[in-house]
Design an enzyme around this catalytic site. Sequence first.
Site, PDB file in Angstrom:
ATOM      1  N   HIS A 176      22.314 -61.887  16.952  1.00  0.00           N
ATOM      2  CA  HIS A 176      21.048 -62.489  16.547  1.00  0.00           C
ATOM      3  C   HIS A 176      20.099 -62.494  17.730  1.00  0.00           C
ATOM      4  CE1 HIS A 176      21.959 -66.976  17.731  1.00  0.00           C
ATOM      5  NE2 HIS A 176      22.446 -66.143  18.604  1.00  0.00           N
TER       6      HIS A 176
ATOM      7  N   CYS B   5      18.162 -66.175  25.034  1.00  0.00           N
ATOM      8  CA  CYS B   5      18.579 -65.941  23.645  1.00  0.00           C
ATOM      9  C   CYS B   5      17.467 -65.343  22.787  1.00  0.00           C
ATOM     10  CB  CYS B   5      19.116 -67.222  23.014  1.00  0.00           C
ATOM     11  SG  CYS B   5      20.679 -67.729  23.752  1.00  0.00           S
TER      12      CYS B   5
ATOM     13  N   HIS C  57      21.673 -60.504  21.097  1.00  0.00           N
ATOM     14  CA  HIS C  57      22.986 -60.735  21.699  1.00  0.00           C
ATOM     15  C   HIS C  57      23.960 -61.128  20.591  1.00  0.00           C
ATOM     16  CE1 HIS C  57      21.130 -64.685  21.406  1.00  0.00           C
ATOM     17  NE2 HIS C  57      22.344 -65.220  21.495  1.00  0.00           N
TER      18      HIS C  57
ATOM     19  N   HIS D  87      27.837 -62.877  19.086  1.00  0.00           N
ATOM     20  CA  HIS D  87      28.829 -63.947  19.205  1.00  0.00           C
ATOM     21  C   HIS D  87      30.031 -63.629  18.335  1.00  0.00           C
ATOM     22  CE1 HIS D  87      26.041 -66.662  21.256  1.00  0.00           C
ATOM     23  NE2 HIS D  87      25.140 -66.385  20.332  1.00  0.00           N
TER      24      HIS D  87
ATOM     25  N   HIS E 286      29.350 -58.232  11.564  1.00  0.00           N
ATOM     26  CA  HIS E 286      28.790 -57.031  12.186  1.00  0.00           C
ATOM     27  C   HIS E 286      27.356 -56.760  11.732  1.00  0.00           C
ATOM     28  CE1 HIS E 286      32.975 -56.564  13.325  1.00  0.00           C
ATOM     29  NE2 HIS E 286      32.516 -55.817  14.325  1.00  0.00           N
TER      30      HIS E 286
ATOM     31  N   GLU F  44      29.772 -71.141  18.111  1.00  0.00           N
ATOM     32  CA  GLU F  44      28.971 -69.991  18.517  1.00  0.00           C
ATOM     33  C   GLU F  44      29.607 -69.321  19.734  1.00  0.00           C
ATOM     34  OE1 GLU F  44      24.472 -69.646  18.087  1.00  0.00           O
ATOM     35  OE2 GLU F  44      24.739 -70.107  20.222  1.00  0.00           O
TER      36      GLU F  44
END
Length: 149
Positions: free
Chosen positions: A16, A25, A29, A31, A75, A135
């Site tokens: 996201h 952020c 990137h 998670h 994904h 997260e």
Amino acid sequence: MDFIRLTRQFTFETAHALLNYDGPCKNIHGHSYKLQVTIIGQPITDVSDPKYGMVLDFGDLKKVVNTFIVEPLDHALILRLGSSPELITLLQQLNHKVVLTPYQPTCEHMLLDFKNTLTQHLPATIKLHSLRLWETENSFAEWHASDND
């Protein structure tokens, strides 16, 4: 009859970016998310029911969560509507899995979205008790029905 809570854990990989955020952020990137779903209900008392003694078959809970949350997000890249239209178009042309949301895709907003989705798809006899979304290995957000009564 007593109420019983059932919890099932799910994992998925998602990227996201936070639109207009003032930190790192804001960049795309990813998670390794871990989602814990806890439901509450009473065990089925009808001895002729194949699910007799269960609040909900864990397999049925797995199917709902996988169908409506994990599979659409695994994904994928989650972006807020209003993000760069050029980037979105390019990624879609390259057949990347892009999910556009009306909200900033923070852990907190994702939990609220998951709550709304799951309450629509759980059987009427089952209540969503809580959600926990990690997260990172060290950071998570929680939603509890009791906090919102």
